[in-house]
Structures are given as structure tokens and as C-alpha cells.
Design an enzyme around this catalytic site. Structure first.
Site, mmCIF file in Angstrom:
data_model
loop_
_atom_site.group_PDB
_atom_site.id
_atom_site.type_symbol
_atom_site.label_atom_id
_atom_site.label_comp_id
_atom_site.label_asym_id
_atom_site.label_seq_id
_atom_site.Cartn_x
_atom_site.Cartn_y
_atom_site.Cartn_z
ATOM 1 N N HIS A 93 3.515 -7.615 4.319
ATOM 2 C CA HIS A 93 4.231 -6.934 3.233
ATOM 3 C C HIS A 93 3.948 -5.448 3.392
ATOM 4 C CE1 HIS A 93 5.649 -5.868 -0.801
ATOM 5 N NE2 HIS A 93 4.538 -5.171 -0.928
ATOM 6 N N CYS A 136 11.051 -6.741 2.062
ATOM 7 C CA CYS A 136 10.366 -5.500 1.677
ATOM 8 C C CYS A 136 10.302 -4.502 2.828
ATOM 9 C CB CYS A 136 8.961 -5.823 1.180
ATOM 10 S SG CYS A 136 7.937 -6.712 2.394
#
Length: 225
Positions: free
Chosen positions: A41, A115
Site C-alpha cells: 500500500h 492506491c
């Protein structure tokens, strides 16, 4: 002018402790050992000690912020400098407002709109370099694999269509226009021999060139009768 950073996390938001530990070990192997990437992430920091990222939600924007290196859902790994932006704090806020409208939460996709893709676009708007390739390599590889499968299925469907068309052409060539009114499952009209010829062919292709199939009788059979 201010420096822009990307903060990278191990994706450890599974309910299973074993799964989270396995992902951390996998990332250590592929990122630290081999240097090719992992399951990560990311979030971009610019001004105000906040980081910005993107995630799934049913309603509203998927763009969100939290304190830098402080996302509680993941395990912080490392920070990479992406260079300096000339944008003022006000201009950065304008960019974030635009991105918030362009990135609704329901549009999130693990492979093609996650993301890391958001962070890449944010960095592009800020005029700095994009994320290092290793951050999103697993998603890009997965997306390429899905695209390859979809292309293969399209080619198979086209091959099926071409085969059916070729079969129809071959059928017309073999039986000619005189049997064009005969349905594939019906008999020839007016007792014609077209249907008999077709059925003999379907049972055994070799019969197509036999005398019996063409309507000739064996002379020996005639004498015996």
C-alpha cells in the site's frame, strides 16, 4: 517548493495473523532479497505532515488522508523521496479536490485502479516522479495476466465463429444448390435422393464415393436377384 514523499506499507489488513505474517515475509523476499516488488500500500505526503491515498468505499470519494506513516490498517515499511514540487499549499489542495471527484470509492479495483495507481496520478499532477516500479509490480503483472486471458477468450470466440461459417460453406459446396432447401435435420422434398445422399455421408464419409451411395447397384447383386 516542498519535497514529496511516498510512504510504503506491507498490506497486512487480513483477519488472519498467519496471512499477514506470510505477506510480510513474501515482501521481504521479493523486495529486500530479489528487488522485484511485493504486495504494498502506498500514500503520498506533501505539506502538513499528512499522507494521501485511495481505497474502496460504497459512497463518496475514495481519496483519504491520515498522519504520515500512521495508517493503522497496514504495517509501515519505508519512505522514498520523489523530488520537489513547485506547487503552493493552495494549489496542492486544488489538485486534491479534483482527484477526489475523479476517484470515487466504488471505482476501486485491486489490479487496475488501486492506491498505487492513485499515487502515480497524484505525483504526475504535482510534477514529480512517479512511484518506483517495484511498488505496484504485482498488480501490473496481475492486470497483464487478466488482459491476456481476455484476449485469448476473444480469439477463441472468433475461431468458433469462423469454424461455423466454414462449415456452412463446405455444406453448400458438397450438396449444391439443389439441396439448399433441405434443413439439416429434415428430409429432401418430393422424395429426392439429396437427403439419402446426405445421411449416407454423415454416417460414413467413405460412403460418399461408393457406388451404393451414388445410387448404382452392384451387377453381382442384380444377377443374384
Amino acid at each position: 517548493m516542498t519535497e514529496v514523499f511516498v510512504h510504503v506499507y506491507d498490506v497486512t489488513n487480513s483477519a488472519s495473523v498467519k496471512t499477514n505474517a506470510a505477506i510480510v515475509q513474501l515482501n521481504k523476499l521479493f523486495r529486500d532479497g530479489i528487488g522485484v516488488g511485493g504486495i504494498f500500500h502506498s500514500a503520498v505526503e506533501v505539506y502538513d505532515y499528512e499522507e494521501w491515498s485511495f481505497g474502496y468505499c460504497e459512497n463518496g470519494s475514495g481519496v483519504f488522508s491520515c498522519s504520515r506513516k500512521g495508517n493503522p490498517l497496514y504495517t509501515y515499511r519505508e519512505t522514498v523521496s520523489l523530488g520537489f514540487t513547485t506547487f503552493s499549499r493552495l494549489k496542492v489542495n486544488q489538485v486534491l479536490t479534483e482527484l477526489s471527484r475523479e476517484w470515487p470509492g466504488y471505482s476501486y479495483d485491486l489490479l487496475s485502479r488501486n492506491c498505487n495507481h492513485f499515487c502515480d496520478q497524484f505525483c504526475e499532477r504535482l510534477g514529480v516522479q512517479k512511484l518506483p516500479a517495484w511498488v505496484n509490480r504485482f498488480a501490473n503483472a496481475g492486470d497483464a495476466a487478466v488482459e491476456a486471458v481476455e484476449n485469448t477468450m476473444k480469439r477463441l470466440r472468433q475461431a468458433k465463429t469462423d469454424f461455423i461459417l466454414a462449415s456452412k460453406v463446405a455444406y453448400r459446396f458438397l450438396f449444391g444448390a439443389s439441396t439448399s432447401s433441405v434443413s439439416p435435420d429434415g428430409d429432401a422434398p418430393n422424395g429426392s435422393g439429396g437427403s439419402l445422399l446426405r445421411l449416407s455421408f454423415l454416417k460414413s464419409p467413405v460412403n460418399l464415393i461408393s457406388k451404393n451411395c451414388l445410387g448404382f447397384q452392384d451387377p453381382d447383386a442384380v444377377e443374384k436377384s
